[in-house]
Design an enzyme around this catalytic site. Sequence first.
Site, short mmCIF file in Angstrom:
data_model
loop_
_atom_site.label_atom_id
_atom_site.label_comp_id
_atom_site.label_asym_id
_atom_site.label_seq_id
_atom_site.Cartn_x
_atom_site.Cartn_y
_atom_site.Cartn_z
N PRO A 157 68.32 119.19 64.41
CA PRO A 157 67.05 119.44 63.72
C PRO A 157 66.04 118.30 63.84
O PRO A 157 66.40 117.13 63.80
CB PRO A 157 67.48 119.62 62.25
CG PRO A 157 68.83 119.02 62.15
CD PRO A 157 69.46 119.19 63.50
N ASN A 158 64.81 118.74 63.98
CA ASN A 158 63.62 117.86 64.04
C ASN A 158 63.49 117.08 65.34
O ASN A 158 62.48 116.40 65.56
CB ASN A 158 63.58 116.89 62.84
CG ASN A 158 63.50 117.65 61.53
OD1 ASN A 158 62.62 118.48 61.37
ND2 ASN A 158 64.41 117.38 60.60
N ASN A 162 73.26 114.83 69.72
CA ASN A 162 72.55 114.13 68.65
C ASN A 162 72.35 115.17 67.56
O ASN A 162 71.44 116.00 67.65
CB ASN A 162 71.20 113.59 69.14
CG ASN A 162 70.47 112.83 68.03
OD1 ASN A 162 70.86 112.92 66.86
ND2 ASN A 162 69.44 112.11 68.40
N ARG A 194 56.99 112.59 65.91
CA ARG A 194 57.72 112.35 64.66
C ARG A 194 58.05 110.86 64.51
O ARG A 194 58.80 110.31 65.34
CB ARG A 194 59.02 113.15 64.70
CG ARG A 194 59.96 112.88 63.55
CD ARG A 194 61.34 113.44 63.84
NE ARG A 194 62.23 113.20 62.72
CZ ARG A 194 63.55 113.25 62.79
NH1 ARG A 194 64.14 113.55 63.94
NH2 ARG A 194 64.29 113.00 61.73
N ARG A 252 69.51 101.52 58.86
CA ARG A 252 68.55 102.32 58.09
C ARG A 252 69.10 102.60 56.68
O ARG A 252 69.93 101.86 56.18
CB ARG A 252 68.23 103.59 58.89
CG ARG A 252 67.62 103.27 60.28
CD ARG A 252 67.24 104.52 61.02
NE ARG A 252 66.20 105.26 60.31
CZ ARG A 252 65.87 106.52 60.60
NH1 ARG A 252 66.48 107.16 61.60
NH2 ARG A 252 64.93 107.14 59.91
N GLU A 302 78.61 111.14 70.65
CA GLU A 302 77.53 111.23 69.66
C GLU A 302 76.44 110.21 69.99
O GLU A 302 76.76 109.06 70.32
CB GLU A 302 78.11 110.94 68.27
CG GLU A 302 77.09 111.02 67.15
CD GLU A 302 77.71 110.70 65.78
OE1 GLU A 302 78.92 110.38 65.72
OE2 GLU A 302 76.97 110.73 64.79
N HIS A 320 72.51 108.65 68.76
CA HIS A 320 71.34 108.57 67.87
C HIS A 320 70.32 107.65 68.51
O HIS A 320 70.68 106.57 69.01
CB HIS A 320 71.73 108.01 66.49
CG HIS A 320 72.71 108.89 65.80
ND1 HIS A 320 72.34 110.05 65.17
CD2 HIS A 320 74.05 108.79 65.68
CE1 HIS A 320 73.41 110.63 64.67
NE2 HIS A 320 74.47 109.90 64.97
N TYR A 333 61.37 106.60 66.29
CA TYR A 333 61.98 107.39 67.38
C TYR A 333 61.29 107.26 68.73
O TYR A 333 61.76 107.83 69.71
CB TYR A 333 62.03 108.87 66.96
CG TYR A 333 62.87 109.10 65.72
CD1 TYR A 333 64.23 108.83 65.73
CD2 TYR A 333 62.30 109.56 64.53
CE1 TYR A 333 65.01 109.01 64.58
CE2 TYR A 333 63.06 109.76 63.39
CZ TYR A 333 64.41 109.48 63.42
OH TYR A 333 65.17 109.66 62.30
C1 DQA Z 1 68.83 110.57 64.35
C2 DQA Z 1 69.18 109.78 63.08
C3 DQA Z 1 69.34 110.73 61.90
O1 DQA Z 1 69.63 109.99 60.73
C4 DQA Z 1 68.06 111.51 61.66
O2 DQA Z 1 68.25 112.44 60.62
C5 DQA Z 1 67.57 112.18 62.89
C6 DQA Z 1 67.61 111.45 64.15
C7 DQA Z 1 68.53 109.62 65.52
O3 DQA Z 1 68.53 110.10 66.65
O4 DQA Z 1 68.29 108.43 65.33
O5 DQA Z 1 67.05 113.29 62.85
O6 DQA Z 1 69.94 111.37 64.70
#
Ligand code: DQA
Length: 144
Positions: free
Chosen positions: A10-11, A74, A18, A108, A99, A101, A23
């Site tokens: 998501p997102n 991710n 964003r 964070r 995984e 990120h 990011y």
């Molecule tokens: C994320 C880190 C997560 O905490 C966050 O909710 C994201 C992006 C990252 O790629 O740094 O949506 O997965």
Amino acid sequence: MKKILVLNGPNLNLLGTREPAVYGRETLVDVERLCRDEGARLGVEVECRQSNHEGDLVDWIQEAGDKAAGIVINPGAYSHTSIAIHDAIRAIAPLPVAEVHLSNIHAREPFRHVSMVAPVAVGMICGFGPLGYTLALQALAARL
Ligand code: DQA
């Protein structure tokens, strides 16, 4: 040719606009192109998908059990909450899952320090932006 699935949660469709300070400015299209280019270099087929819905990610992880040699994921915020994604990855064992990120989740907010996915992943890369996806692809390709 072996296939690696690259899943974004998501997102992550909003990458580029964003929270760019967190990011970066690269879009999801840029990240997916980077992944496909890295796949071509490594001699693996890379298929990329993104969804804002937990169930889609669960379905794709289940499907990968039959048709992929590994997954780079991710899971976005679902990393911190999703027992369903954790269980789906367990269900397709021993298919390797890496995984990723973009941000360093450990630097964070405390709620980002825990990942439900990390205990069932072969490894986790965080904090290196889009480069993390290419590192994860290299790590999976080395196991094939
Ligand atoms: C994320 C880190 C997560 O905490 C966050 O909710 C994201 C992006 C990252 O790629 O740094 O949506 O997965």
